[in-house]
Design a protein around this motif. Structure first.
Motif, short mmCIF file in Angstrom:
data_model
loop_
_atom_site.label_atom_id
_atom_site.label_comp_id
_atom_site.label_asym_id
_atom_site.label_seq_id
_atom_site.Cartn_x
_atom_site.Cartn_y
_atom_site.Cartn_z
N MET A 61 101.12 30.03 40.58
CA MET A 61 100.29 30.83 39.68
C MET A 61 99.00 31.25 40.36
O MET A 61 98.55 32.40 40.20
CB MET A 61 99.99 30.04 38.40
CG MET A 61 101.19 29.82 37.50
SD MET A 61 100.81 28.83 36.02
CE MET A 61 99.71 29.97 35.14
N GLU A 62 98.41 30.35 41.12
CA GLU A 62 97.17 30.69 41.82
C GLU A 62 97.40 31.77 42.86
O GLU A 62 96.58 32.69 43.01
CB GLU A 62 96.59 29.42 42.46
CG GLU A 62 96.05 28.44 41.42
CD GLU A 62 95.69 27.09 41.99
OE1 GLU A 62 95.01 26.32 41.28
OE2 GLU A 62 96.09 26.78 43.14
N CYS A 121 99.83 34.04 42.82
CA CYS A 121 100.11 35.30 42.11
C CYS A 121 98.82 35.91 41.56
O CYS A 121 98.65 37.14 41.58
CB CYS A 121 101.11 35.05 40.99
SG CYS A 121 102.80 34.75 41.55
N ALA A 122 97.93 35.08 41.06
CA ALA A 122 96.65 35.57 40.55
C ALA A 122 95.80 36.17 41.67
O ALA A 122 95.22 37.26 41.53
CB ALA A 122 95.90 34.44 39.85
N LYS A 146 97.48 39.43 43.05
CA LYS A 146 97.78 40.43 42.03
C LYS A 146 99.29 40.68 41.86
O LYS A 146 99.75 41.82 41.80
CB LYS A 146 97.07 41.75 42.34
CG LYS A 146 95.59 41.63 42.66
CD LYS A 146 94.79 41.02 41.53
CE LYS A 146 93.30 40.96 41.86
NZ LYS A 146 92.52 40.25 40.82
N ASN A 180 96.71 28.54 32.47
CA ASN A 180 96.07 29.86 32.55
C ASN A 180 94.87 29.94 31.60
O ASN A 180 93.77 30.33 32.00
CB ASN A 180 97.09 30.93 32.18
CG ASN A 180 97.05 32.13 33.09
OD1 ASN A 180 96.54 32.08 34.19
ND2 ASN A 180 97.63 33.22 32.63
N LYS A 206 92.94 33.88 36.58
CA LYS A 206 94.00 34.08 35.60
C LYS A 206 95.20 34.76 36.26
O LYS A 206 95.04 35.69 37.05
CB LYS A 206 93.51 34.96 34.44
CG LYS A 206 92.27 34.43 33.73
CD LYS A 206 92.56 33.16 32.95
CE LYS A 206 91.32 32.73 32.18
NZ LYS A 206 91.52 31.44 31.48
N CYS A 207 96.36 34.30 35.89
CA CYS A 207 97.61 34.86 36.39
C CYS A 207 98.23 35.76 35.32
O CYS A 207 98.24 35.40 34.14
CB CYS A 207 98.56 33.72 36.74
SG CYS A 207 100.25 34.20 37.13
N GLU A 208 98.72 36.92 35.73
CA GLU A 208 99.46 37.77 34.79
C GLU A 208 100.81 37.11 34.54
O GLU A 208 101.68 37.08 35.42
CB GLU A 208 99.65 39.18 35.36
CG GLU A 208 100.35 40.13 34.40
CD GLU A 208 100.58 41.50 34.99
OE1 GLU A 208 101.48 42.22 34.48
OE2 GLU A 208 99.87 41.87 35.95
N LEU A 209 100.98 36.55 33.35
CA LEU A 209 102.10 35.64 33.09
C LEU A 209 102.95 36.11 31.92
O LEU A 209 102.44 36.52 30.88
CB LEU A 209 101.55 34.24 32.80
CG LEU A 209 102.57 33.13 32.51
CD1 LEU A 209 103.43 32.86 33.74
CD2 LEU A 209 101.84 31.86 32.09
#
Length: 408
Positions: free
Chosen positions: A162-163, A165-166, A169, A219, A229-232
């Motif tokens: 997640m980190e 990907c955040a 982007k 998140n 924040k990760c686009e999840l």
């Protein structure tokens, strides 16, 4: 109500006709059905292809998957390839893409022989993909089976993913899967000074959440590094709630071979911080425990090299202890807590208490607190130890409630 094992097998064969899931792996130990057959089988996120394929159309897709990433009898990689999805990278967590590497074994990059897709290790020198790893990826899909404990490392892998990907982007999609230990919450909440790969966020040992729910919580609660924040997006399980029993169709890692081991894991993993073996290097991993110098116990075993544990702890040493492999699933579920009796009695009976705990204090990382080791050494009772967990668990439950995706 307990059913005989022959009815259990008939149940699964019948239910698999409805959900197109693979037949359960034949296992050598006792397994029982806990609830009467329900007409609506549980669907994993991956089972519901209609809910996520539209989001992947025309995109370059990276997958964080392992041997548990099944859609019926097919691996997710094969399903996506058949559907015309452009899979450009596979990210391999602990135990590897095929799930056959030893615990803690450092993995290297490779190419999947069957598909020609690059396999990038994120267990070893790095715990998450970097910018170069994600350069040929538009979206990442995470689909790995968890067993519901803080020290089972796929939660840590999800956080690092997640980190990444955040930071770079890239949107992330979690195909959620049921938690086989979701029916209770127990253990001390991690104190952040004890953060490690076996304990990465401040939650109890047994948290009662799926990885999809934990993703939302990490998140929203600012648990990712620098509170990024990760686009999840989470594809939820169907026909599932936290108290619905879930028998895993594929073993989640080499040393959790069956449902009994999965349900004993929260209790017996504590012995990994001691000079006891929990059966790595045997056929009863996380169903037995023992030590070469133990004076009590009616069961003997000797750890030997085998796939998934090529250098097991206490290799070649005859251990005396206890065999729990014949416990029924219903009995373990009914307890609804970490069974500290095994651990406290083992310490009480151990003839060399100064060397009961490993000198590296790994128990502190497993428990998420330095207090537990001192509590055991001082002779505190199970009730007294549990009382010290209560405030943290109560606060966690308030936070947890905000992120539940399924009935509780």
């Amino acid at each position: 109500m307990i059913f005989a094992n022959n009815f259990y097998l008939l149940f699964f064969i019948f239910s698999n006709l409805f959900c197109n899931a693979p037949k359960p792996e034949v296992q050598p130990f006792n397994r029982e059905i806990i609830k009467v057959f329900e007409a609506t089988p549980i669907l994993t996120g991956a089972d519901q292809t209609d809910k996520y394929l539209p989001f992947l159309k025309g995109l370059r897709v990276g997958l964080l998957v392992n041997q548990t990433s099944m859609v019926g009898s097919q691996h997710l990689v094969d399903v996506l390839k058949e559907k015309g999805v452009n899979v450009t990278a596979i990210f391999a967590p602990e135990h590897g893409f095929r799930g056959d590497a030893d615990a803690g074994q450092e993995l290297t990059n490779s190419v999947d022989k069957e598909t020609g897709i690059p396999v990038i290790s994120i267990y070893g020198k790095k715990k998450g993909p970097d910018q170069a790893d994600l350069a040929n990826v538009d979206v990442v899909v995470f689909d790995v089976q968890d067993v519901g404990t803080r020290f089972y490392t796929y939660l840590s892998t999800l956080k690092y993913l997640m980190e990444a990907c955040a930071e770079f982007k890239k949107p992330l999609m979690i195909l959620d899967r049921p938690n086989p230990n979701a029916h209770y919450i127990d253990g001390p909440v991690l104190e952040m000074e004890n953060t490690s790969f076996v304990g990465i966020i401040p939650i109890p040992i047994v948290h009662g959440m799926t990885l999809g729910e934990l993703g939302w919580m990490m998140n929203a609660e600012g648990m990712l590094k620098d509170k990024i924040k990760c686009e999840l997006k989470v594809i939820q399980c169907g026909n599932y709630d936290h108290f619905k029993p879930y028998i895993l169709p594929v073993k989640p890692s080499p040393n959790l071979p069956n449902q009994v081991s999965i349900m004993l894991y929260p209790s017996l993993c504590l012995f990994e911080g001691t000079n006891f073996s929990v059966g790595r290097g045997t056929d009863k991993q996380f169903q037995v425990y023992g030590s070469p110098i133990a004076k009590k116990g009616d069961f003997y075993f000797t750890p030997q090299p085998k796939p998934g544990a090529m250098t097991p702890f206490l290799q070649g040493k005859k251990c005396r202890g206890y065999d729990l492999s014949n416990l029924s699933i219903e009995k373990i579920r009914t307890e609804g807590k970490i069974n500290l009796t095994y651990f406290l009695q083992a310490y009480k009976d151990y003839p060399d208490k100064a060397n009961f705990f490993l000198k590296n204090n790994f128990i502190d990382l497993l428990m998420g607190t330095k207090k537990f080791q001192q509590q055991v050494k001082s002779g505190m009772s199970e009730a007294e130890i549990r009382a010290s967990w209560k405030e943290g668990i109560d606060k966690f439950k308030i936070t947890r409630k905000k992120y539940l995706l399924y009935p509780n």
